[in-house]
Design a protein around this motif. Structure first.
Motif, PDB file in Angstrom:
ATOM      1  N   THR A  28       0.785  -1.047   0.057  1.00  0.00           N
ATOM      2  CA  THR A  28       0.212  -0.005   0.081  1.00  0.00           C
ATOM      3  C   THR A  28       0.845   1.202  -0.041  1.00  0.00           C
ATOM      4  OG1 THR A  28      -1.545  -1.343   1.179  1.00  0.00           O
ATOM      5  CG2 THR A  28      -1.798   1.049   1.232  1.00  0.00           C
ATOM      6  N   GLU A  29       1.464   1.748  -1.278  1.00  0.00           N
ATOM      7  CA  GLU A  29       2.394   2.851  -1.087  1.00  0.00           C
ATOM      8  C   GLU A  29       1.947   3.652  -2.488  1.00  0.00           C
ATOM      9  OE1 GLU A  29       6.316   1.382  -2.095  1.00  0.00           O
ATOM     10  OE2 GLU A  29       5.486  -0.176  -3.423  1.00  0.00           O
ATOM     11  N   GLN A  30       2.424   4.893  -2.516  1.00  0.00           N
ATOM     12  CA  GLN A  30       2.426   5.561  -3.766  1.00  0.00           C
ATOM     13  C   GLN A  30       3.185   5.019  -4.838  1.00  0.00           C
ATOM     14  OE1 GLN A  30       4.583   7.285  -5.563  1.00  0.00           O
ATOM     15  NE2 GLN A  30       6.756   6.829  -4.608  1.00  0.00           N
ATOM     16  N   HIS A  31       2.414   5.286  -6.138  1.00  0.00           N
ATOM     17  CA  HIS A  31       2.826   4.853  -7.199  1.00  0.00           C
ATOM     18  C   HIS A  31       2.927   6.017  -8.372  1.00  0.00           C
ATOM     19  CE1 HIS A  31       3.067   0.689  -6.037  1.00  0.00           C
ATOM     20  NE2 HIS A  31       3.630   0.455  -7.014  1.00  0.00           N
ATOM     21  N   GLY A  32       3.356   7.172  -7.865  1.00  0.00           N
ATOM     22  CA  GLY A  32       3.470   8.246  -8.919  1.00  0.00           C
ATOM     23  C   GLY A  32       2.167   8.979  -9.024  1.00  0.00           C
ATOM     24  N   GLY A  38      -2.730   1.131  -4.517  1.00  0.00           N
ATOM     25  CA  GLY A  38      -2.862  -0.157  -4.508  1.00  0.00           C
ATOM     26  C   GLY A  38      -2.294  -1.121  -5.749  1.00  0.00           C
ATOM     27  N   THR A  39      -1.545  -0.164  -6.423  1.00  0.00           N
ATOM     28  CA  THR A  39      -1.029  -1.189  -7.540  1.00  0.00           C
ATOM     29  C   THR A  39      -0.417  -2.388  -7.359  1.00  0.00           C
ATOM     30  OG1 THR A  39      -0.685   1.092  -8.572  1.00  0.00           O
ATOM     31  CG2 THR A  39       0.649  -0.719  -9.614  1.00  0.00           C
ATOM     32  N   ASP A  40       0.474  -2.685  -6.355  1.00  0.00           N
ATOM     33  CA  ASP A  40       1.140  -3.833  -6.159  1.00  0.00           C
ATOM     34  C   ASP A  40       0.200  -4.788  -5.730  1.00  0.00           C
ATOM     35  OD1 ASP A  40       3.502  -2.508  -6.823  1.00  0.00           O
ATOM     36  OD2 ASP A  40       4.059  -2.651  -4.881  1.00  0.00           O
ATOM     37  N   ALA A  41      -0.785  -4.727  -4.993  1.00  0.00           N
ATOM     38  CA  ALA A  41      -1.678  -5.687  -4.332  1.00  0.00           C
ATOM     39  C   ALA A  41      -2.762  -5.675  -5.437  1.00  0.00           C
ATOM     40  CB  ALA A  41      -2.500  -4.913  -3.242  1.00  0.00           C
ATOM     41  N   ASN A 108       3.945 -12.575  -6.080  1.00  0.00           N
ATOM     42  CA  ASN A 108       4.259 -11.359  -5.370  1.00  0.00           C
ATOM     43  C   ASN A 108       4.333 -10.140  -6.397  1.00  0.00           C
ATOM     44  OD1 ASN A 108       5.720  -9.347  -3.517  1.00  0.00           O
ATOM     45  ND2 ASN A 108       7.348  -9.836  -4.792  1.00  0.00           N
ATOM     46  N   GLY A 109       3.938  -8.868  -5.789  1.00  0.00           N
ATOM     47  CA  GLY A 109       3.715  -7.636  -6.599  1.00  0.00           C
ATOM     48  C   GLY A 109       4.670  -6.596  -6.113  1.00  0.00           C
ATOM     49  N   HIS A 110       5.620  -6.874  -5.127  1.00  0.00           N
ATOM     50  CA  HIS A 110       6.324  -5.660  -4.317  1.00  0.00           C
ATOM     51  C   HIS A 110       7.793  -6.034  -4.147  1.00  0.00           C
ATOM     52  CE1 HIS A 110       7.180  -2.120  -1.866  1.00  0.00           C
ATOM     53  NE2 HIS A 110       7.204  -2.695  -0.999  1.00  0.00           N
ATOM     54  N   MET A 154      12.033   1.360 -12.325  1.00  0.00           N
ATOM     55  CA  MET A 154      11.939   0.544 -11.035  1.00  0.00           C
ATOM     56  C   MET A 154      10.823   0.648 -10.022  1.00  0.00           C
ATOM     57  SD  MET A 154      15.552   0.803  -8.939  1.00  0.00           S
ATOM     58  CE  MET A 154      15.280  -0.766  -8.171  1.00  0.00           C
ATOM     59  N   HIS A 155      10.108   1.810 -10.394  1.00  0.00           N
ATOM     60  CA  HIS A 155       8.735   1.883  -9.435  1.00  0.00           C
ATOM     61  C   HIS A 155       7.739   3.074 -10.372  1.00  0.00           C
ATOM     62  CE1 HIS A 155       6.307   2.044  -5.840  1.00  0.00           C
ATOM     63  NE2 HIS A 155       6.423   3.293  -6.004  1.00  0.00           N
ATOM     64  N   ALA A 156       6.520   2.573 -10.113  1.00  0.00           N
ATOM     65  CA  ALA A 156       5.362   3.148 -10.747  1.00  0.00           C
ATOM     66  C   ALA A 156       5.775   2.841 -12.304  1.00  0.00           C
ATOM     67  CB  ALA A 156       5.378   4.886 -10.670  1.00  0.00           C
ATOM     68  N   SER A 159       4.436  -1.058 -16.750  1.00  0.00           N
ATOM     69  CA  SER A 159       3.844  -2.264 -16.892  1.00  0.00           C
ATOM     70  C   SER A 159       2.814  -2.502 -15.651  1.00  0.00           C
ATOM     71  CB  SER A 159       4.993  -3.451 -16.429  1.00  0.00           C
ATOM     72  OG  SER A 159       5.570  -3.592 -17.827  1.00  0.00           O
ATOM     73  N   GLU A 160       3.206  -2.337 -14.629  1.00  0.00           N
ATOM     74  CA  GLU A 160       2.272  -2.504 -13.462  1.00  0.00           C
ATOM     75  C   GLU A 160       0.918  -1.355 -13.467  1.00  0.00           C
ATOM     76  OE1 GLU A 160       4.130  -2.023  -9.731  1.00  0.00           O
ATOM     77  OE2 GLU A 160       5.082   0.045 -10.255  1.00  0.00           O
ATOM     78  N   ILE A 161       1.383  -0.309 -14.140  1.00  0.00           N
ATOM     79  CA  ILE A 161       0.051   0.734 -14.292  1.00  0.00           C
ATOM     80  C   ILE A 161      -0.584   0.384 -15.373  1.00  0.00           C
ATOM     81  CG2 ILE A 161      -0.096   3.169 -14.692  1.00  0.00           C
ATOM     82  CD1 ILE A 161       2.028   3.880 -13.032  1.00  0.00           C
TER      83      ILE A 161
HETATM   84 NI    NI Z   1       4.760  -1.385  -7.604  1.00  0.00          NI
END
Ligand code: NI
Length: 248
Positions: A28-32, A38-41, A108-110, A154-156, A159-161
């Motif tokens: 549960t973390e910022q993604h830009g 909730g992106t990773d979850a 895993n997503g994080h 590496m973050h945001a 792909s994940e978005i």
């Molecule tokens: Ni992520």
């Protein structure tokens, strides 16, 4: 089959035939500026859910609170210590083992979840544990580099978005239009697995929350492609895992 949407009688019946479970792990973390908190979850949970339909598997609720201390100052991030996360995962496994579950597949997503989840492999006797990040399968990796190249970052990540745009919600912001600072291969190596600095330093260095990732390259179409590739890979890998860990 989602554990939270099942009755205990249904789980009891499932256990007569199977002893495996998929446990999504996110954050549960910022993604830009355009990535959901909730992106990773969301990625881990939605891929798990669809893969489980194919593999006749059960999906436990997502471990959505995890370590992200480097993002702690961004509003909305909820970071817990690595030791608490590892202990929670261990207790979830133990609780399910009492009822007869023996094969635990963590999707895993994080990045920061990888080390604590891997520690379960040696800590838990009489059970099989597999930890797999959705982006690591060769067919998924290939799509990531073909579509986004170095801008995956590496973050945001785009792909994940892309996946959350396909499954959940599309957000637009002018703040994501400019490419972020491009990271050196050395930085990428040094910070793999989310080994980032303290929260103040991290926010100063990456003020909009993107870490080398050009999030705006994301699209729902790419998300569908990545999602489907990940679902196919996870269902196949899960079946191989439960088979290799012995008949239930
Ligand atoms: Ni992520």
């Amino acid at each position: 089959m989602m554990l939270s949407c099942s009755t205990w009688y249904e789980i009891s019946e499932y256990l007569e035939q199977f002893d495996g479970v998929i446990i999504p792990a996110g954050s549960t973390e910022q993604h830009g500026p355009i990535g959901l908190i909730g992106t990773d979850a969301i990625c881990a949970e939605t891929i798990s859910e669809r893969a489980a339909e194919r593999a006749h598997a059960l999906v436990a609720p997502c471990l959505a609170f995890s370590p992200a201390p480097f993002n702690a100052l961004f509003p909305g991030t909820i970071s817990v210590t690595e030791s608490l996360f590892a202990r929670l995962a261990r207790e979830v496994v133990s609780a399910l083992m009492v009822q007869g579950f023996r094969k635990f597949y963590f999707l895993n997503g994080h990045g920061a979840n990888i080390a604590p989840l891997n520690s379960l492999k040696t800590e838990i006797a009489d059970a099989s544990v597999r930890v797999q990040s959705w982006w690591d399968f060769p067919q998924v990796s290939e799509l990531r580099s073909r579509h986004f190249g170095d801008w995956e970052g590496m973050h945001a990540t785009p792909s994940e978005i892309s996946i959350t745009q396909f499954t959940t919600r599309f957000v637009e912001s002018p703040l994501a239009l400019e490419p972020p600072e491009k990271l050196s291969p050395e930085f990428l190596r040094k910070h793999a697995g989310d080994r980032h600095g303290p929260a103040e330093e991290h926010m100063r260095r990456f003020p909009d929350g993107r870490v080398g990732s050009h999030s705006a390259l994301a699209s729902s179409e790419r998300g569908k492609e990545l999602f489907e590739a990940a679902v196919a890979a996870v269902s196949e890998d899960y079946l191989t895992f439960v088979k290799a860990s012995g008949e239930s």
